[in-house]
Design an enzyme around this catalytic site. Structure first.
Site, PDB file in Angstrom:
ATOM      1  CD1 TRP A 115      65.496  87.182 -21.140  1.00  7.27           C
ATOM      2  CD2 TRP A 115      64.676  88.799 -22.037  1.00  7.27           C
ATOM      3  NE1 TRP A 115      64.633  86.956 -22.396  1.00  7.27           N
ATOM      4  CE2 TRP A 115      64.272  88.166 -22.566  1.00  7.27           C
ATOM      5  CE3 TRP A 115      65.085  90.289 -21.482  1.00  7.27           C
ATOM      6  CZ2 TRP A 115      63.487  89.094 -24.689  1.00  7.27           C
ATOM      7  CZ3 TRP A 115      64.631  90.803 -22.904  1.00  7.27           C
ATOM      8  CH2 TRP A 115      63.956  90.366 -23.449  1.00  7.27           C
ATOM      9  CG  ASP A 145      61.903  89.185 -16.129  1.00  6.09           C
ATOM     10  OD1 ASP A 145      61.527  88.618 -15.624  1.00  6.09           O
ATOM     11  OD2 ASP A 145      63.329  89.531 -16.573  1.00  6.09           O
ATOM     12  CE  LYS A 154      57.925  86.503 -23.271  1.00  5.19           C
ATOM     13  NZ  LYS A 154      59.435  86.896 -22.335  1.00  5.19           N
TER      14      LYS A 154
END
Ligand SMILES: *Cc1c(COP(=O)(O)O)cnc(C)c1O
Length: 365
Positions: A102, A177, A201
C-alpha cells in the site's frame, strides 16, 4: 439462516448487532417512515445521524478540537492523490516510508503531483519489518511524512506511533493510512497531521472514506484539485458539498455506537491483542504452518500465513470453506493464506479457525 466466519481483508465482517439493528430500522428509521437510504442528506434526520457519527468517532479516538473529521468518497486509493493535491502546497516535496504494497502505491501516485523522497523502506527485508525511526532520512523541508501504519497485504503493523518529535522533526506533519487498523488500538491523534482510511476494513461498508485532518493543513489545495475533493470545501460544507455516502455513514455510526457499548477502543484493543496472540502462538508452535513477518511488527488485524507444504493450499481452502471459514486465500502478491481478524471478528471465530487448522494439520501432516 447461517453465518460464516468471514476472514475477508475488506469489505469485511461487521458486528452482528449492527446488521440486526440496520435490518430492524430498514423500512422506518426512528418513526420517519423512511429508510436512511431514502433520506435527503440535507434533512434534519440525516444531519442528526451524521452529527452523531462524528461525535461518537471523536469520543472514541479523543480527537482534539483543532482536527476536522471529513466523510469522503473514493477510498484510500483516491486519497493517495488527494493528499498530495491538498497538502504539498508550496513545498512541493513529501517524504514516504515504504513498508509494503500500500505505501508503494501511495508514493507512486504522489509522484504525479510533486517530488517524493523515500525516507525509509523495508524492501530489503521483503517488507516484513518496519524501519526504526532512527533510520528515517527526512528531506530538508517536506510538506509531510507519509506512513501506512498497517500494511493489510503483508500483515505488517507499526509497533510504535510515528511521532516525529522523537527524531527532532516534530514540526513535520505525519500522514497515516490507517485503513485496516483504525479504531483497533489506542492512538494519540495529536501526533498526526492527517489520518485516513477506507471504511470497509474496520468501520463499515465500502464507499465511505474517513479523513481526520488538522486545521492548519486545510486550505492549501492545488488549483486543479477537484472542488469536491478540496479539503477546505469538504470541511466548510460539513462533508455535504456533494451528496455523501449516506447509508455508509449511518452504518459506520452504528459501528461506533457498538464500539462504545463494548467499552471503547481500549477494550477492543485488549480483545485484539488476545485474538492475535492466540493465532500467532498457534502458528509459531506449529511445524505445519508459518508466519514470516518480523514478530515485533506482526499485524493484529491481518495475519498472513503459509502451509509449509504449499501443495495442500487448495485442499486447505476447500475444506475450511466447508467448515464455515471463508475468505482465507492470501493476496495474490503474497500467496498462501491470510486471516483478517478485525474488531468485529469475535474470539470464537479465531478459535474456530485454529481448531480447523489443528485438525487439518493432524489429518494431512
Ligand atoms: C484496502 C486498503 C487501501 C485501498 O482502499 P480502497 O478503498 O480500495 O481505495 C489502501 N490502503 C490500505 C492500508 C488498505 O488496507
Amino acid at each position: 439462516m447461517s453465518r460464516v466466519w468471514n476472514f475477508s481483508a475488506g469489505p469485511a465482517v461487521l458486528p452482528e448487532d449492527v446488521l440486526r439493528q440496520a435490518a430492524d430500522e430498514m423500512l422506518d428509521w426512528h418513526g420517519s417512515g423512511m429508510s436512511v437510504m431514502e433520506m435527503s442528506h440535507r434533512g434534519k434526520e440525516f444531519i442528526s445521524i451524521a452529527e452523531q457519527a462524528e461525535a461518537d468517532l471523536r469520543e472514541l479516538l479523543a480527537i482534539p478540537s483543532n482536527y476536522r473529521v471529513l466523510f469522503m468518497q473514493g477510498g484510500a486509493i483516491a486519497e493517495n492523490a488527494l493528499i498530495p493535491m491538498n497538502l504539498l502546497g508550496s513545498k512541493g516535496v513529501a517524504d514516504y516510508v515504504v513498508t509494503g504494497s500500500w505505501s508503494v502505491k501511495s508514493q507512486k501516485e504522489a509522484r504525479k503531483y510533486g517530488a517524493v523522497n523515500i525516507a525509509a523502506t523495508s524492501e530489503p527485508s521483503g517488507f516484513t519489518t518496519v524501519p526504526a525511526m532512527a533510520e528515517w532520512k527526512l528531506s530538508a523541508d517536506p510538506a509531510y511524512v507519509f506512513a501506512c501504519t498497517n500494511e493489510t497485504i503483508g500483515g505488517v503493523e507499526y509497533p510504535f506511533e510515528p511521532d516525529l518529535a522523537r527524531i527532532g522533526r516534530g514540526e513535520v506533519p505525519v500522514v497515516a493510512d490507517m485503513s485496516s487498523h483504525i479504531l483497533s488500538r489506542a492512538i494519540d491523534v495529536s501526533k498526526y497531521g492527517l489520518i485516513f482510511g477506507g471504511a470497509q476494513k474496520n468501520i463499515g461498508p465500502a464507499g465511505l472514506t474517513l479523513v481526520i485532518v488538522r486545521d492548519d493543513l486545510i486550505g492549501h489545495a492545488m488549483v486543479h484539485c477537484p472542488t469536491a475533493f478540496d479539503f477546505r470545501i469538504v470541511a466548510d460544507n460539513h462533508s455535504m458539498y456533494n451528496t455523501p455516502p449516506t447509508y455508509a455513514i449511518y452504518i459506520a455510526g452504528l459501528v461506533f455506537q457498538w464500539l462504545k457499548r463494548a467499552g471503547g477502543v481500549a477494550a477492543i484493543e485488549a480483545q485484539n491483542i488476545a485474538k492475535a496472540k492466540l493465532l500467532y502462538d498457534f502458528l509459531d508452535g506449529s511445524d505445519f504452518y508459518e508466519n514470516r513477518v518480523d514478530p515485533a511488527c506482526r499485524s493484529r488485524m491481518n495475519v498472513p500465513f503459509f502451509l509449509k507444504d504449499e501443495a495442500l493450499n487448495d485442499a486447505f481452502l476447500a475444506e475450511s470453506k466447508v467448515a464455515g471459514l471463508v475468505q482465507l486465500k492470501g493476496h495474490k502478491s503474497v500467496g498462501g493464506m491470510r486471516a483478517s481478524i478485525y474488531n468485529a471478528m469475535p474470539l470464537a471465530g479465531v478459535q474456530a479457525l485454529i481448531d480447523f487448522m489443528r485438525d487439518f494439520a493432524a489429518r494431512r501432516g
